[in-house]
Design an enzyme around this catalytic site. Structure first.
Site, PDB file in Angstrom:
ATOM      1  N   ASP A 284       1.336  -9.831   5.095  1.00 48.43           N
ATOM      2  CA  ASP A 284      -0.078  -9.822   5.462  1.00 48.43           C
ATOM      3  C   ASP A 284      -0.970 -10.324   4.339  1.00 48.43           C
ATOM      4  O   ASP A 284      -2.141  -9.936   4.254  1.00 48.43           O
ATOM      5  CB  ASP A 284      -0.489  -8.396   5.846  1.00 48.43           C
TER       6      ASP A 284
ATOM      7  N   ARG B 235       0.677 -22.355   5.798  1.00 47.98           N
ATOM      8  CA  ARG B 235       0.825 -20.905   6.007  1.00 47.98           C
ATOM      9  C   ARG B 235       1.648 -20.669   7.278  1.00 47.98           C
ATOM     10  O   ARG B 235       2.527 -19.802   7.322  1.00 47.98           O
ATOM     11  CB  ARG B 235      -0.558 -20.228   6.121  1.00 47.98           C
TER      12      ARG B 235
ATOM     13  N   LYS C  82      -2.688  -1.471   8.818  1.00 50.89           N
ATOM     14  CA  LYS C  82      -2.574  -1.159   7.389  1.00 50.89           C
ATOM     15  C   LYS C  82      -3.938  -1.273   6.718  1.00 50.89           C
ATOM     16  O   LYS C  82      -4.704  -2.190   7.024  1.00 50.89           O
ATOM     17  CB  LYS C  82      -1.596  -2.127   6.729  1.00 50.89           C
TER      18      LYS C  82
ATOM     19  N   GLU D 256      -2.838   2.634  -3.025  1.00 53.67           N
ATOM     20  CA  GLU D 256      -1.927   2.123  -4.068  1.00 53.67           C
ATOM     21  C   GLU D 256      -2.415   2.585  -5.433  1.00 53.67           C
ATOM     22  O   GLU D 256      -3.554   2.307  -5.827  1.00 53.67           O
ATOM     23  CB  GLU D 256      -1.856   0.587  -4.019  1.00 53.67           C
TER      24      GLU D 256
ATOM     25  N   LYS E  25       2.200   4.625   2.834  1.00 53.98           N
ATOM     26  CA  LYS E  25       2.693   3.545   1.983  1.00 53.98           C
ATOM     27  C   LYS E  25       2.302   3.845   0.545  1.00 53.98           C
ATOM     28  O   LYS E  25       1.298   3.341   0.039  1.00 53.98           O
ATOM     29  CB  LYS E  25       2.104   2.209   2.478  1.00 53.98           C
TER      30      LYS E  25
ATOM     31  N   SER F 168       6.067  -2.377  -3.149  1.00 54.76           N
ATOM     32  CA  SER F 168       6.856  -2.727  -4.340  1.00 54.76           C
ATOM     33  C   SER F 168       5.977  -2.879  -5.584  1.00 54.76           C
ATOM     34  O   SER F 168       6.465  -2.675  -6.708  1.00 54.76           O
ATOM     35  CB  SER F 168       7.702  -3.974  -4.101  1.00 54.76           C
ATOM     36  N   GLY F 169       4.733  -3.264  -5.410  1.00 51.85           N
ATOM     37  CA  GLY F 169       3.742  -3.191  -6.485  1.00 51.85           C
ATOM     38  C   GLY F 169       3.973  -4.014  -7.742  1.00 51.85           C
ATOM     39  O   GLY F 169       3.363  -3.735  -8.760  1.00 51.85           O
ATOM     40  N   GLY F 170       4.872  -4.994  -7.707  1.00 53.19           N
ATOM     41  CA  GLY F 170       5.136  -5.807  -8.898  1.00 53.19           C
ATOM     42  C   GLY F 170       6.489  -5.512  -9.527  1.00 53.19           C
ATOM     43  O   GLY F 170       6.863  -6.134 -10.530  1.00 53.19           O
TER      44      GLY F 170
ATOM     45  N   SER G 175       8.165  -1.036   2.536  1.00 49.51           N
ATOM     46  CA  SER G 175       7.202  -1.936   3.175  1.00 49.51           C
ATOM     47  C   SER G 175       6.822  -2.942   2.095  1.00 49.51           C
ATOM     48  O   SER G 175       5.715  -2.928   1.576  1.00 49.51           O
ATOM     49  CB  SER G 175       5.978  -1.156   3.662  1.00 49.51           C
TER      50      SER G 175
ATOM     51  N   TYR H 285      -4.667  -8.161  -4.162  1.00 51.16           N
ATOM     52  CA  TYR H 285      -3.835  -8.559  -3.016  1.00 51.16           C
ATOM     53  C   TYR H 285      -4.626  -9.375  -2.016  1.00 51.16           C
ATOM     54  O   TYR H 285      -5.706  -8.996  -1.638  1.00 51.16           O
ATOM     55  CB  TYR H 285      -3.254  -7.314  -2.317  1.00 51.16           C
TER      56      TYR H 285
HETATM   57  P1  13P Z   1       3.875  -5.471  -2.534  1.00 54.57           P
HETATM   58  O1  13P Z   1       5.175  -4.927  -1.984  1.00 54.57           O
HETATM   59  O2  13P Z   1       3.952  -6.887  -2.970  1.00 54.57           O
HETATM   60  O3  13P Z   1       3.277  -4.541  -3.555  1.00 54.57           O
HETATM   61  O4  13P Z   1       2.859  -5.511  -1.318  1.00 54.57           O
HETATM   62  C1  13P Z   1       2.548  -4.353  -0.681  1.00 54.57           C
HETATM   63  C2  13P Z   1       1.433  -4.492   0.267  1.00 54.57           C
HETATM   64  O5  13P Z   1       0.548  -3.686   0.293  1.00 54.57           O
HETATM   65  C3  13P Z   1       1.439  -5.570   1.245  1.00 54.57           C
HETATM   66  O6  13P Z   1       1.147  -5.041   2.492  1.00 54.57           O
END
Ligand code: 13P
Length: 396
Positions: free
Chosen positions: A71, A93, A183, A225, A265, A307-309, A334, A396
């Site tokens: 997304d 895209r 989300k 996050e 998440k 995953s956050g990096g 996710s 993001y």
């Molecule tokens: P990442 O796994 O790259 O941190 O992305 C998470 C996110 O929020 C995308 O929906």
């Protein structure tokens, strides 16, 4: 008492499947009056979609599967495309997202895909609706509904997440287009505080969004996050995460959000990305599960980590470590970057690489599927998959 009545009420509501093209039911709220427990009466509001929300959440949180987060906003997708030398055009895209959703057998490992609005209404390069391709793969389509982060006035350079205005009507339209979950990503920064104001704003926004999503048939993914940025150790992350999740659940309850019909998440509990300390997957799992056990009721069906990096392999190893013993909730993934990174590089924008790129995506999806089941070994991973993706001040 309240949630028992609420669940009971959901059993008498009409059922409907998550397939696209069904008539949109009237999204008005049903008021369930409970018997007074003591002297004072109280009411619990249950969405007319209650039954369906529970079912959708359970489908997404199904064994051995997780979410493909695809997304990225047009701006972020542009950064991804630039990294492989492609222009940020709608056609590029579309080509990339077509590659992702048409990967053969993806639905074995992926239960849900989060889309950006453009993709929800877009067709593949072969002219099939992206949403239809996902449903055929057994993947529930989801939609990013927040409108991104802006500076939070009165705070310490922190941000807040926009998007509540018009959210009910947008959500109803997204449901009609085939989305079944939503989300909303807001962030909390540890180096910048976090201030009590920023945490409260994040939690309140998530709770309002969650209530509105449920009213319109979308299972809300609740995503505060906690950014990886910072030099702090893992104990500080744990402390902040406890505060954030306490507040998020306080406001979710205050907004009468049905916990059986949400997904979370969270960020994993790790040291800051610039910390001198590093944590093993076992330490990350111990801290993160402690946090979840203290803060997340077992009524919540699924915890789908971002995953956050982290590197692709790190994110998979950490998830695997969390699934070494049974948990009260489905503990899964996710991921965006940790599922897509090597896939994107392998593709490089070349049609002749599509199959190889899809194979790479399937490798990562399968690895995380195994990690969801606690059976990932980490054998045979490429060097590329071990490279971290942390970007300071990442937007993001
Ligand atoms: P990442 O796994 O790259 O941190 O992305 C998470 C996110 O929020 C995308 O929906």
């Amino acid at each position: 008492m309240a949630s028992a009545s609420l669940l009971k009420s959901s059993l008498v509501l009409n059922k409907s499947e998550f397939v696209k093209g069904q008539p949109l039911r009237h999204p008005s709220a049903v008021v369930v009056r409970c018997q007074p427990v003591s002297t004072s009466a109280f009411t619990v509001r249950a969405s007319s979609y209650a039954d369906e929300l529970v079912k959708t959440a359970k489908t997404v949180a199904s064994p051995g599967r997780g979410i493909l987060a695809m997304d990225e906003s047009n701006a972020t997708c542009g950064k991804r495309l630039a990294s492989i030398g492609l222009e940020n055009t709608e056609a590029n895209r579309q080509a990339y997202r077509t590659l992702l959703v048409t990967a053969p057998g993806l639905g074995q490992y992926i239960s849900g895909a989060i889309l950006f609005e453009e993709t929800l209404y877009q067709s593949t390069i072969d002219g099939k609706k992206m949403v239809d391709v996902l449903v055929e793969q057994g993947i529930v389509p989801g939609i990013k509904v927040d409108k991104g982060l802006v500076p939070l006035a009165g705070s310490n350079n922190e941000s807040w997440c926009q998007g509540l205005d018009g959210l009910a009507s947008r959500s109803a339209a997204y449901y009609q287009q085939g989305a079944r979950f939503a989300k909303w990503r807001t962030v909390v920064s540890i180096p910048n505080g976090p201030s009590a104001l920023a945490v409260k704003e994040a939690a309140w926004g998530l709770a309002r969004y969650a209530a509105i999503s449920q009213d319109n048939g979308l299972v809300p993914i609740v995503e505060p996050e906690i950014l990886l940025d910072g030099e702090h150790g893992i104990d500080r992350t744990f402390e902040v995460a406890q505060k954030v999740w306490a507040e998020v659940f306080f406001y979710l309850a205050e907004n009468n959000v049905m916990f059986e019909g949400i997904l979370l998440k969270p960020s994993m509990v790790t040291p800051g990305a610039e910390s001198k300390d590093k944590a093993t997957p076992e330490q990350v799992a111990e801290y993160t599960l402690n946090l979840l056990k203290r803060r997340i009721p077992p009524a919540v069906p699924g915890i789908m980590f971002l995953s956050g990096g982290q590197s692709e392999v790190e994110a998979t190893l950490n998830l695997n470590a969390m699934n070494q013993a049974p948990n009260p909730w489905h503990v899964s993934f996710s991921y965006a970057r940790a599922l897509q990174n090597t896939c994107l590089k392998t593709w490089g924008g070349r049609p002749e690489n599509v199959k190889a790129a899809q194979d790479t995506l399937l490798v990562r999806a399968k690895a995380n599927s195994l990690a969801q089941l606690g059976k990932y070994t980490g054998e045979g991973e490429s060097e590329d998959a071990k490279k971290g993706m942390f970007v300071k001040g990442y937007v993001y």
